[in-house]
Scaffold this motif. Sequence first.
Motif, PDB file in Angstrom:
ATOM      1  N   GLY A  39       0.694  -1.157   0.169  1.00 16.72           N
ATOM      2  CA  GLY A  39       0.045   0.032   0.144  1.00 16.72           C
ATOM      3  C   GLY A  39       0.839   1.244   0.107  1.00 16.72           C
ATOM      4  N   PRO A  40       0.587   1.975   1.012  1.00 15.39           N
ATOM      5  CA  PRO A  40       1.593   3.392   0.977  1.00 15.39           C
ATOM      6  C   PRO A  40       2.896   3.269   1.292  1.00 15.39           C
ATOM      7  N   PHE A  41       3.262   2.148   1.587  1.00 12.34           N
ATOM      8  CA  PHE A  41       4.568   1.851   2.084  1.00 12.34           C
ATOM      9  C   PHE A  41       5.467   1.533   1.071  1.00 12.34           C
ATOM     10  N   PRO A  42       6.327   2.197   0.383  1.00 14.66           N
ATOM     11  CA  PRO A  42       7.198   1.735  -0.816  1.00 14.66           C
ATOM     12  C   PRO A  42       7.802   0.761  -0.706  1.00 14.66           C
ATOM     13  N   ALA A  43       8.158  -0.161  -1.813  1.00 19.31           N
ATOM     14  CA  ALA A  43       9.092  -1.185  -1.928  1.00 19.31           C
ATOM     15  C   ALA A  43      10.562  -0.528  -1.810  1.00 19.31           C
ATOM     16  N   LEU A  44      11.351  -1.243  -1.072  1.00 20.45           N
ATOM     17  CA  LEU A  44      12.704  -1.138  -0.835  1.00 20.45           C
ATOM     18  C   LEU A  44      13.553  -1.907  -1.847  1.00 20.45           C
ATOM     19  N   VAL A  45      12.986  -2.829  -2.471  1.00 20.35           N
ATOM     20  CA  VAL A  45      13.662  -3.649  -3.534  1.00 20.35           C
ATOM     21  C   VAL A  45      13.541  -2.875  -4.776  1.00 20.35           C
ATOM     22  N   ASP A  46      14.774  -3.052  -5.464  1.00 24.12           N
ATOM     23  CA  ASP A  46      14.865  -2.556  -6.776  1.00 24.12           C
ATOM     24  C   ASP A  46      14.529  -1.028  -6.774  1.00 24.12           C
ATOM     25  N   ASN A  47      14.928  -0.175  -5.799  1.00 23.32           N
ATOM     26  CA  ASN A  47      14.596   1.148  -5.610  1.00 23.32           C
ATOM     27  C   ASN A  47      15.917   1.995  -5.722  1.00 23.32           C
ATOM     28  N   ALA A  48      15.815   3.041  -6.815  1.00 21.91           N
ATOM     29  CA  ALA A  48      16.947   3.824  -7.089  1.00 21.91           C
ATOM     30  C   ALA A  48      17.435   4.629  -5.913  1.00 21.91           C
ATOM     31  N   PHE A  49      16.166   5.038  -5.050  1.00 20.20           N
ATOM     32  CA  PHE A  49      16.784   5.874  -4.077  1.00 20.20           C
ATOM     33  C   PHE A  49      17.211   5.055  -2.800  1.00 20.20           C
ATOM     34  N   VAL A  50      17.038   3.938  -2.658  1.00 19.27           N
ATOM     35  CA  VAL A  50      17.462   3.047  -1.512  1.00 19.27           C
ATOM     36  C   VAL A  50      19.210   2.705  -2.038  1.00 19.27           C
ATOM     37  N   ASN A  93      19.312  -6.177  -4.101  1.00 20.49           N
ATOM     38  CA  ASN A  93      19.875  -4.877  -4.056  1.00 20.49           C
ATOM     39  C   ASN A  93      21.325  -5.147  -4.006  1.00 20.49           C
ATOM     40  N   ASP A  94      21.849  -4.011  -4.723  1.00 17.17           N
ATOM     41  CA  ASP A  94      23.503  -4.301  -4.784  1.00 17.17           C
ATOM     42  C   ASP A  94      24.440  -2.902  -4.570  1.00 17.17           C
ATOM     43  N   ALA A  95      23.910  -2.330  -3.542  1.00 14.83           N
ATOM     44  CA  ALA A  95      24.862  -1.134  -3.189  1.00 14.83           C
ATOM     45  C   ALA A  95      25.876  -1.239  -1.943  1.00 14.83           C
ATOM     46  N   ALA A  96      26.812  -0.190  -1.990  1.00 10.82           N
ATOM     47  CA  ALA A  96      27.949  -0.028  -0.996  1.00 10.82           C
ATOM     48  C   ALA A  96      27.131  -0.091   0.304  1.00 10.82           C
ATOM     49  N   PRO A  97      28.035  -0.633   1.367  1.00 14.61           N
ATOM     50  CA  PRO A  97      27.549  -0.407   2.700  1.00 14.61           C
ATOM     51  C   PRO A  97      27.960   1.129   3.247  1.00 14.61           C
ATOM     52  N   ILE A  98      27.041   1.351   4.215  1.00 17.85           N
ATOM     53  CA  ILE A  98      26.823   2.665   4.823  1.00 17.85           C
ATOM     54  C   ILE A  98      27.741   2.445   6.002  1.00 17.85           C
ATOM     55  N   ASP A  99      28.460   3.177   6.704  1.00 14.08           N
ATOM     56  CA  ASP A  99      29.425   3.194   7.942  1.00 14.08           C
ATOM     57  C   ASP A  99      28.940   4.300   8.956  1.00 14.08           C
ATOM     58  N   GLU A 100      29.302   3.840  10.277  1.00 14.69           N
ATOM     59  CA  GLU A 100      28.898   4.449  11.301  1.00 14.69           C
ATOM     60  C   GLU A 100      29.003   6.250  11.145  1.00 14.69           C
ATOM     61  N   GLN A 101      30.491   6.448  10.628  1.00 14.25           N
ATOM     62  CA  GLN A 101      30.912   7.758  10.403  1.00 14.25           C
ATOM     63  C   GLN A 101      30.121   8.378   9.596  1.00 14.25           C
ATOM     64  N   THR A 102      29.410   7.874   8.404  1.00 17.98           N
ATOM     65  CA  THR A 102      28.766   8.673   7.481  1.00 17.98           C
ATOM     66  C   THR A 102      27.435   9.030   8.356  1.00 17.98           C
ATOM     67  N   VAL A 103      26.769   8.223   8.999  1.00 21.29           N
ATOM     68  CA  VAL A 103      25.589   8.555   9.733  1.00 21.29           C
ATOM     69  C   VAL A 103      25.813   9.611  10.868  1.00 21.29           C
ATOM     70  N   ALA A 104      27.074   9.419  11.478  1.00 16.97           N
ATOM     71  CA  ALA A 104      27.283  10.474  12.473  1.00 16.97           C
ATOM     72  C   ALA A 104      27.545  11.750  11.891  1.00 16.97           C
ATOM     73  N   GLU A 105      28.075  11.821  10.612  1.00 16.53           N
ATOM     74  CA  GLU A 105      28.075  13.384   9.724  1.00 16.53           C
ATOM     75  C   GLU A 105      26.890  13.763   9.398  1.00 16.53           C
ATOM     76  N   VAL A 106      26.006  13.075   9.161  1.00 18.31           N
ATOM     77  CA  VAL A 106      24.560  13.334   8.542  1.00 18.31           C
ATOM     78  C   VAL A 106      23.820  13.925   9.684  1.00 18.31           C
ATOM     79  N   ARG A 107      23.894  13.093  10.775  1.00 15.10           N
ATOM     80  CA  ARG A 107      23.101  13.488  11.962  1.00 15.10           C
ATOM     81  C   ARG A 107      23.740  14.651  12.363  1.00 15.10           C
TER      82      ARG A 107
END
Length: 237
Positions: A39-50, A93-107
């Motif tokens: 329904g209103p919850f988008p698929a996270l598979v095959d998702n260019a934003f993800v 899905n096949d994209a690079a991992p996200i590390d803790e440091q990146t999350v800390a910077e965005v936060r």
Amino acid sequence: MLVALAAGAAFAVSTAVAGADVYAAQCAVCHQAEGAGLGPFPALVDNAFVEGAEGALVSLVLRGRDGMPPFANLLDDAAIAAVLTHVRSAWGNDAAPIDEQTVAEVRADAEPAVEIAVDLPDDWRERGEVAYLETCAACHGAGGLGIPGAFPALAENAFVQGSAEALLRVLLNGRAGMPAFAGSVDNERLALISSYVRSAWGNEAHPVDAEMVSVVRGGGDLDLAPSTPTTRPGAAD
Ligand code: HEC
Ligand code: HEC
């Protein structure tokens, strides 16, 4: 001696956060166990934003957007890095991992830089003001202060400065005592009015163009990050 070292090593391993577990506990209720959405919850598979830019993805999970809740106060940097790394590598899905440091910077970035291209005439502010005075000021006042108890102030209003999509939906469809303008005001004029109210009386949010109005009118989504919170305590919906 040897026994003590082995015990230490086992203890260290148990502190790792498993992204799949965070996903199951926090995300699956809406996006479903296999990321297929519902329904209103988008698929996270095959998702260019993800699978796309790390900063925008991390910012969305930290700050939320419309029906997507903010997780900044629920999950620490390690848990957000783990769950996004999981989502970016699970179910095909096949994209690079996200590390803790990146999350800390965005936060730490209170205002993530959002570049939004808008197509407006040079005199949009003046034309927006005229259109606002003709269409909205009878209720919300020429100075955007509204009438307490009857018409909400639009000045210094978090909802007005929040999600452009949520604002346009209220203008197009109305809400409670607020009339719907979909039938009487065209896309260009709604864009001028929205841009004006988002930049007048101390408000500060990016402008809106006719194409964006057209997308929302057609029931589509604007893929824009909100500039400030999209909900206002005490709002009718
Ligand atoms: C209460 C339901 C709910 C929960 C829980 C939830 N989401 Fe969402 N999510 C949504 C909705 C609704 C949207 C669409 C938001 C919009 O329309 O802008 C969304 C959008 C997204 C998007 C953007 C997809 C796109 O195509 O733009 C991502 C990525 C995402 N969620 C990831 C997550 C992750 C990771 C978690 C767990 C940490 C999570 N969500 C938990 C409801 C939820
Ligand atoms: C006939 C009176 C009237 C007119 C004309 C009118 N509004 Fe409203 N508006 C209201 C009322 C009443 C509400 C409160 C609705 C509610 O309680 O949900 C409201 C709510 C709003 C909100 C939501 C505010 C919030 O904090 O949630 C926005 C934004 C808004 N109006 C903008 C406009 C704009 C822009 C125009 C001109 C295109 C306009 N209104 C014209 C009566 C009006």
